[in-house]
Write a protein that holds these residues in place. Sequence first.
Motif, PDB file in Angstrom:
ATOM      1  N   SER B  56      78.649 -41.123 -31.569  1.00 15.79           N
ATOM      2  CA  SER B  56      79.623 -41.724 -32.490  1.00 15.79           C
ATOM      3  C   SER B  56      78.871 -42.434 -33.598  1.00 15.79           C
ATOM      4  CB  SER B  56      80.479 -42.765 -31.764  1.00 15.79           C
ATOM      5  OG  SER B  56      81.059 -42.236 -30.611  1.00 15.79           O
ATOM      6  N   MET B  57      79.504 -42.462 -34.771  1.00 21.80           N
ATOM      7  CA  MET B  57      78.961 -43.266 -35.873  1.00 21.80           C
ATOM      8  C   MET B  57      79.725 -44.585 -35.871  1.00 21.80           C
ATOM      9  SD  MET B  57      76.742 -41.156 -36.954  1.00 21.80           S
ATOM     10  CE  MET B  57      76.138 -42.178 -38.318  1.00 21.80           C
ATOM     11  N   VAL B  58      79.012 -45.688 -35.707  1.00 20.25           N
ATOM     12  CA  VAL B  58      79.702 -46.983 -35.687  1.00 20.25           C
ATOM     13  C   VAL B  58      79.231 -47.842 -36.866  1.00 20.25           C
ATOM     14  CG1 VAL B  58      80.132 -46.991 -33.196  1.00 20.25           C
ATOM     15  CG2 VAL B  58      78.018 -47.980 -34.084  1.00 20.25           C
ATOM     16  N   PRO B  59      80.116 -48.693 -37.376  1.00 21.52           N
ATOM     17  CA  PRO B  59      79.754 -49.480 -38.559  1.00 21.52           C
ATOM     18  C   PRO B  59      78.871 -50.688 -38.208  1.00 21.52           C
ATOM     19  CG  PRO B  59      81.974 -50.026 -37.864  1.00 21.52           C
ATOM     20  CD  PRO B  59      81.501 -48.939 -36.940  1.00 21.52           C
ATOM     21  N   PHE B  60      78.021 -51.070 -39.136  1.00 16.56           N
ATOM     22  CA  PHE B  60      77.261 -52.313 -38.957  1.00 16.56           C
ATOM     23  C   PHE B  60      78.209 -53.513 -39.023  1.00 16.56           C
ATOM     24  CE2 PHE B  60      73.630 -49.648 -40.103  1.00 16.56           C
ATOM     25  CZ  PHE B  60      72.654 -50.138 -39.240  1.00 16.56           C
ATOM     26  N   VAL B  61      79.183 -53.424 -39.928  1.00 13.23           N
ATOM     27  CA  VAL B  61      80.124 -54.541 -40.087  1.00 13.23           C
ATOM     28  C   VAL B  61      81.522 -54.062 -39.706  1.00 13.23           C
ATOM     29  CG1 VAL B  61      81.130 -56.189 -41.704  1.00 13.23           C
ATOM     30  CG2 VAL B  61      78.738 -55.502 -41.954  1.00 13.23           C
ATOM     31  N   TYR B  62      82.107 -54.714 -38.734  1.00 10.39           N
ATOM     32  CA  TYR B  62      83.454 -54.329 -38.285  1.00 10.39           C
ATOM     33  C   TYR B  62      84.505 -54.996 -39.166  1.00 10.39           C
ATOM     34  CZ  TYR B  62      81.728 -51.920 -34.197  1.00 10.39           C
ATOM     35  OH  TYR B  62      81.112 -51.015 -33.381  1.00 10.39           O
ATOM     36  N   PRO B  63      85.682 -54.370 -39.266  1.00 12.71           N
ATOM     37  CA  PRO B  63      86.735 -54.983 -40.088  1.00 12.71           C
ATOM     38  C   PRO B  63      87.270 -56.244 -39.412  1.00 12.71           C
ATOM     39  CG  PRO B  63      87.549 -53.006 -38.992  1.00 12.71           C
ATOM     40  CD  PRO B  63      86.094 -53.093 -38.675  1.00 12.71           C
ATOM     41  N   GLU B  64      88.027 -57.012 -40.171  1.00 10.26           N
ATOM     42  CA  GLU B  64      88.549 -58.271 -39.636  1.00 10.26           C
ATOM     43  C   GLU B  64      89.608 -58.039 -38.574  1.00 10.26           C
ATOM     44  OE1 GLU B  64      89.438 -61.716 -42.003  1.00 10.26           O
ATOM     45  OE2 GLU B  64      88.397 -60.805 -43.715  1.00 10.26           O
ATOM     46  N   GLN B  65      89.776 -59.037 -37.727  1.00 15.17           N
ATOM     47  CA  GLN B  65      90.840 -59.044 -36.723  1.00 15.17           C
ATOM     48  C   GLN B  65      92.188 -58.852 -37.412  1.00 15.17           C
ATOM     49  OE1 GLN B  65      91.154 -59.661 -33.197  1.00 15.17           O
ATOM     50  NE2 GLN B  65      93.305 -59.340 -33.673  1.00 15.17           N
ATOM     51  N   GLN B  66      93.047 -58.004 -36.831  1.00 15.09           N
ATOM     52  CA  GLN B  66      94.404 -57.853 -37.349  1.00 15.09           C
ATOM     53  C   GLN B  66      95.129 -59.190 -37.194  1.00 15.09           C
ATOM     54  OE1 GLN B  66      95.864 -54.943 -38.688  1.00 15.09           O
ATOM     55  NE2 GLN B  66      93.732 -54.300 -38.671  1.00 15.09           N
ATOM     56  N   PRO B  67      95.888 -59.583 -38.203  1.00 13.38           N
ATOM     57  CA  PRO B  67      96.587 -60.870 -38.079  1.00 13.38           C
ATOM     58  C   PRO B  67      97.628 -60.819 -36.968  1.00 13.38           C
ATOM     59  CG  PRO B  67      97.289 -59.702 -40.056  1.00 13.38           C
ATOM     60  CD  PRO B  67      96.164 -58.902 -39.467  1.00 13.38           C
ATOM     61  N   LYS B  68      97.870 -61.951 -36.331  1.00 10.25           N
ATOM     62  CA  LYS B  68      98.850 -62.040 -35.243  1.00 10.25           C
ATOM     63  C   LYS B  68      99.865 -63.133 -35.569  1.00 10.25           C
ATOM     64  CE  LYS B  68      97.354 -58.913 -32.374  1.00 10.25           C
ATOM     65  NZ  LYS B  68      98.176 -57.896 -31.703  1.00 10.25           N
ATOM     66  N   VAL B  69     101.114 -62.849 -35.285  1.00 11.62           N
ATOM     67  CA  VAL B  69     102.187 -63.801 -35.545  1.00 11.62           C
ATOM     68  C   VAL B  69     102.185 -64.877 -34.454  1.00 11.62           C
ATOM     69  CG1 VAL B  69     104.700 -64.003 -35.659  1.00 11.62           C
ATOM     70  CG2 VAL B  69     103.556 -62.067 -36.713  1.00 11.62           C
ATOM     71  N   GLU B  70     102.461 -66.102 -34.867  1.00 10.77           N
ATOM     72  CA  GLU B  70     102.406 -67.249 -33.962  1.00 10.77           C
ATOM     73  C   GLU B  70     103.247 -67.050 -32.693  1.00 10.77           C
ATOM     74  OE1 GLU B  70     103.121 -72.000 -34.542  1.00 10.77           O
ATOM     75  OE2 GLU B  70     102.708 -70.780 -36.325  1.00 10.77           O
TER      76      GLU B  70
END
Lengths: 219, 155
Positions: B56-70
């Motif tokens: 697999s090709m994996v990124p050095f920098v992962y994207p941000e956490q998906q926002p979650k509703v309170e």
Amino acid sequence: MRVYTCSLCGFVYDEAKGSPEDGIAQGTLWNRLPEDWECPLCGAAKHEFDEGGDEIETVRTFSVVSDTLPEAKSALEKSILCSNLARGLEKQYKAEEAALFARLADFFKAQSEPADAPAFAHLLEQVDLDIRENLVLANDAAAEAKDRGAKRALVWAEKVTKIQKSILGRYENEGDSLIEDKEVHVCSICGFIYIGNALPDRCPICKVPNWKFDLIKAG
Amino acid sequence: MNRKYAVRSVRLCTKDCLCLYVCPTGATDTENSVIDISRCIGCGDCADVCPSGAISMVPFVYPEQQPKVEKVVAAMDTLLKSKAQQERIAAALPGRLAKALEMSNRIMAEDIVRESGYMLPQSGNSRAFLQSLLDEPQPHKFPRDAVETLLELLA
């Protein structure tokens, strides 16, 4: 992650976002910024920045979660969070980091006080409460927020919880004969419990192939 | 462009070794089957040719956490506490079934906490959690060094 505000022009440096315009990657901590780094808006030096900033803005943009948790996590909950992150790092092929989180998970598990007067009947009560209330409320919240990730976890958890209820009910009647001469397996992905001697090829809940099941051994 | 590097799943690898022939830098040819990141240039040729899908090709920098509703976080947290409590009870009971229930509750609880904002170990939430461990008083023998190393490695 913290934010730092330029006292001269009000530019906010957010560690989570970095400063892609001038080649600073997201997630770069303030103390990792070069000493000669300057405010991209007004050129002020690092010492002109103050920690903190528009707190509301920060919460909204990168960390909706961390400030809204109702209570602190218990030792066992910290262990769960750490073993979850260890799994995440395994998936990323980061063995060193995974091992460190596994160490933390073990530490917090050992810190957790054993349950008082444990009984299978208590498990049955708690499973019932999850089915009647906790899963219902969580499902509603996930549906309202259109959070399909949460929904996915809840679909699995609800099925596994109901299977637990059925097993616990049978155990109440049959006792240890329920598992006598039978293998017990747990799906390492969703927690599905299989009791029997003809393990299905795939997990009926999450559909993972059965080599991802763990055989439970005595002792 | 998010830079990537190649990783190999030893479990999936069927040793067809096509990756050795196409890798322009020799990064895939190692004695321990782990692709040498220091040589990998991220071209992806090995992943493209691998007949078993082990690379697999994996990124050095992962994207941000998906926002979650309170509200979701609060409801998931209530469920987490319940599953943790059940793990605690099952851990104190004898026998294979109790062990299975202990494990089953842990796996569900991990998934629940993952979906309440802790998917990515590199995210702001995960880092804030690690930092809070350093800021709070901790019992004797707390592996502080592990937390500090993690904060550095996940920066």
